[in-house]
Design a protein around this motif. Structure first.
Motif, PDB file in Angstrom:
ATOM      1  N   ARG A 228       0.828  -1.213   0.000  1.00 57.95           N
ATOM      2  CA  ARG A 228       0.000   0.000   0.000  1.00 57.95           C
ATOM      3  C   ARG A 228       0.866   1.268   0.000  1.00 57.95           C
ATOM      4  O   ARG A 228       0.635   2.193   0.785  1.00 57.95           O
ATOM      5  CB  ARG A 228      -0.958  -0.013   1.190  1.00 57.95           C
ATOM      6  N   HIS A 229       1.822   1.274  -0.908  1.00 55.92           N
ATOM      7  CA  HIS A 229       2.725   2.414  -1.024  1.00 55.92           C
ATOM      8  C   HIS A 229       2.224   3.302  -2.157  1.00 55.92           C
ATOM      9  O   HIS A 229       2.348   2.975  -3.329  1.00 55.92           O
ATOM     10  CB  HIS A 229       4.150   1.930  -1.293  1.00 55.92           C
ATOM     11  N   GLU A 230       1.651   4.438  -1.812  1.00 58.85           N
ATOM     12  CA  GLU A 230       0.947   5.270  -2.782  1.00 58.85           C
ATOM     13  C   GLU A 230       1.877   5.804  -3.866  1.00 58.85           C
ATOM     14  O   GLU A 230       1.505   5.851  -5.044  1.00 58.85           O
ATOM     15  CB  GLU A 230       0.255   6.433  -2.064  1.00 58.85           C
ATOM     16  N   HIS A 231       3.076   6.215  -3.483  1.00 60.91           N
ATOM     17  CA  HIS A 231       4.003   6.774  -4.469  1.00 60.91           C
ATOM     18  C   HIS A 231       4.358   5.734  -5.531  1.00 60.91           C
ATOM     19  O   HIS A 231       4.374   6.025  -6.733  1.00 60.91           O
ATOM     20  CB  HIS A 231       5.268   7.277  -3.770  1.00 60.91           C
ATOM     21  N   ALA A 232       4.630   4.518  -5.102  1.00 58.51           N
ATOM     22  CA  ALA A 232       4.956   3.457  -6.057  1.00 58.51           C
ATOM     23  C   ALA A 232       3.762   3.169  -6.964  1.00 58.51           C
ATOM     24  O   ALA A 232       3.911   3.027  -8.184  1.00 58.51           O
ATOM     25  CB  ALA A 232       5.378   2.196  -5.313  1.00 58.51           C
TER      26      ALA A 232
END
Length: 692
Positions: A228-232
């Protein structure tokens, strides 16, 4: 030019070699005749490697190999050998490394000068026909190297020996204290490095030229969704959206070109490669699973439609590539002038005005200085509708009419050349991608094409002796290399997941057994690229790095882990040994190990497996199967077994044993062989998988 007498390449099956069959160069194919001649006459070897769709290969042929004066130099001082890199990736692997060891960028055409015992002493790629812009022309290079070979032989031999020794060390995997620990921060660490080189404006990595780098984007997708890594996640979305809008995408015929010459994905080199479209089909399908964005599904469907329409052999299987050039000019088939657009859409003024604006076609153009335009999404249709002061629905219909008419007009042009080799490895990539995409896209035609392709490749290229490399016009060439075995085995497992037919597990296991026998280094670990009984070259390389296609070792490890989870734990041990060996290098340099990082993620995180028990003709079991295949499970195994069929149960015995069944179709979600309570409703299974 083509009325000249043929040279010996005319007898070769390779389309690339045949393209040079009328050169005045005394070309040889790679083989004993050429190598013996070099030793007998004590001449250096001029090795030229390329492929039929390569634009700069065509340029160098026209400029140098068709030139009588340059040909005389080559014929007098060298034994000239022409190699198709798609037929002989083993030679290409070795000699591409030579260019890189000399501090230059690799690529094609590859031009390498060897001693008669095959040791390289000088290498480059494209050379112009005359000195210009500080670059030595090909005649200058030929003159200098011929003289050096005759007058400074000791220096040549010493340099060649040093390069050969360096080649032998290239496959050695580096270790470092910073990268020696393999743990749960794998994706955080590697995705962080990748994001450090990500282009936040246009997506993708680096500047110009820009390649899709699907394997690195897959690492970011895993990080974005699993952790849940938004930037990735947003980085992946940006890259996929920008690529689809750019000129690297063929907006009329579908499919992606090889790469973009600029950072904006605008102007490509126009060749289309089977492997690029296979890898991008899988990536866009997985993005649709992960994000639920219909735009990604539409792109994946369009890639599939392109593959079936343009690259599929009538006998089953998929062709290798389509050329960048037609009528001797790069991109001529694909680009448009403003007048050509208006002529093709005469009588439909709204379609013409819409197409000109949407595709960014102007009088000045954007392709070199030709006045032609590479079609691209210059602005959204909503903006076009606003400019034209028309309802959006009318403009959408106008664009649909324009696209259809422009495609029909383009089909009347002289088409680009298609290389109709059926390569085992590349077919493995596309078969797996089609099987992976069919269910979530609701496109059974893709699965049917994958099954037909696998049947042909298995029938013509797979035997008890092993896997052959390719078939072209009924002629089978071999032997196969590591990627041929690994990619086909992976495709078989993808077909198993897509169909539930247990025969594919058996096929994958047989390929894996042959792969371990022929390529596994039982002493030091790792996979050789060439088989035990293959031709002896100056080095037997191990190449763990991703290139344009995933490394054979990474796919082999993935296959072995999957088989180890399904049917026999013995397959897991060599996979784990390989992955532990390669992990430090992958952590140090994720750009060269994107596929490996995905397999390492499976090893570290463990797999999330779905087991469905139900008859193959039971609609309730089929619905559970579709729900599983619609979920984003990058480390999963999807098993559909019929409790009444012993062979079906045995194919995935490690996941199916001890599962209760009373005849009602059920599904289990399992992690490390610990499974959920059975569920019977697709929505419950989707919720279970979404929760992790």
């Amino acid at each position: 030019m083509r009325d000249r007498a043929q040279n010996r390449l005319a007898r070769e099956a390779s389309p690339y070699l045949q393209q040079h069959a009328h050169n005045p160069v005394d070309w040889f194919p790679w083989g004993e005749e050429a190598l013996t001649k070099a030793k007998t006459e004590d001449k250096p070897i001029l090795l030229s490697i390329g492929y039929s769709a390569c634009h700069w290969c065509h340029v160098m042929e026209r400029e140098s190999f068709e030139d009588a004066g340059i040909a005389r130099q080559m014929n007098e001082h060298f034994v000239s050998i022409k190699v198709d890199r798609e037929e002989r990736p083993d030679l290409d692997h070795i000699y591409q490394l030579v260019v890189q060891l000399m501090g230059r960028s690799g690529g094609w055409p590859l031009t390498v000068f060897l001693t008669p015992d095959q040791k390289p002493f000088f290498a480059g790629t494209y050379f112009p026909p005359r000195d210009r812009y500080g670059i030595s022309g090909f005649p200058t290079v030929l003159t200098a190297l011929a003289d050096i070979y005759k007058t400074r032989r000791g220096e040549v031999e010493k340099s060649a020996q040093e390069i050969a020794q360096a080649l032998a060390r290239v496959g050695d995997l580096k270790t470092s204290a910073a990268a020696s620990r393999l743990g749960p921060d794998l994706l955080e660490h590697t995705a962080g490095k990748l994001l450090g080189r990500f282009d936040p404006r246009y997506g993708g990595f680096g500047g110009r030229p820009k390649f899709p780098n699907t394997m690195c984007l897959d690492v970011l997708l895993r990080r974005g969704v699993e952790e849940r890594h938004e930037h990735a996640a947003e980085s992946v979305r940006l890259a996929l959206t920008r690529m689809r809008a750019g000129g690297i995408w063929d907006h009329l015929g579908g499919g992606f070109h090889r790469y973009s010459t600029d950072e904006r994905w605008l102007v490509p080199h126009f060749e289309k490669m089977l492997y690029d479209n296979a890898l991008l089909l899988r990536l866009y399908t997985d993005a649709f699973r992960a994000f639920g964005d219909d735009a990604y599904a539409a792109t994946a469907r369009d890639i599939g439609a392109y593959l079936l329409a343009e690259m599929q052999s009538p006998a089953g299987g998929f062709f290798a590539s389509q050329d960048a050039d037609s009528e001797g000019e790069e991109g001529k088939f694909f680009v448009w002038t403003e007048d050509q657009i208006r002529s093709a859409l005469a009588g439909d003024e709204l379609a013409a005005r819409t197409a000109l604006r949407y595709y960014g076609v102007t009088a000045a153009g954007n392709f070199e200085s030709s006045g032609a335009t590479v079609l691209h999404e210059d602005r959204p249709l909503t903006a076009v509708a606003a400019e034209l002061e028309m309802p959006l629905a009318d403009v959408e219909q106008a664009l649909t009419r324009a696209r259809s008419k422009l495609w029909a007009a383009r089909e009347k042009r002289e088409k680009t050349f298609r290389d109709e080799k059926i390569l085992a490895s590349w077919n493995g990539l596309v078969i797996g991608a089609l099987a992976n995409a069919a269910s979530p896209l609701g496109a059974p035609s893709l699965l049917a094409a994958a099954v037909r392709a696998y049947d042909r490749v298995e029938r013509e290229l797979v035997s008890e002796r092993g896997v052959a490399r390719l078939v072209k016009d009924g002629v089978v060439r071999g032997p196969g290399f590591l990627d041929d075995y690994a990619f086909l085995a992976s495709a078989a497992l993808d077909l198993y997941e897509a169909t539930g037919h247990h025969r594919y597990v058996g096929a994958a296991a047989r390929l894996a057994d042959q792969l371990l026998l022929q390529f596994w280094d039982s002493g030091e670990g790792g996979f050789f690229f060439t088989p035990n009984d293959g031709e002896k070259l100056i080095t037997r390389s191990k190449d763990p790095f991703d290139q344009a296609v995933p490394s054979g070792g990474s796919i082999a490890a993935s296959v072995l882990l999957r088989l180890g989870a399904l049917s026999d734990e013995k397959y897991g041990e060599p996979a784990r040994r390989y992955l532990e060996q390669v992990a430090p290098s992958a952590l140090d340099n994720p750009f060269a190990f994107g596929q490996t990082i995905g397999v390492l993620d499976r090893l570290v995180r463990g797999s999330t497996d779905v087991v469905i028990l139900g008859a193959v003709d039971d609609a309730r079991a089929a619905a559970l199967h579709r729900a599983a295949l619609a979920s984003y499970l990058p480390n999963g195994n999807v098993v559909w077994a019929d409790p009444a069929d012993a062979a079906s149960i045995a194919a995935a015995t490690l996941l199916t044993r001890d599962k209760p069944s009373d005849g009602t179709p059920v599904a289990f979600m399992c992690r490390d062989r610990t499974c959920s309570v059975p569920v019977t409703v697709p929505s419950e299974l989707r919720a279970l998988l979404a929760s992790g």
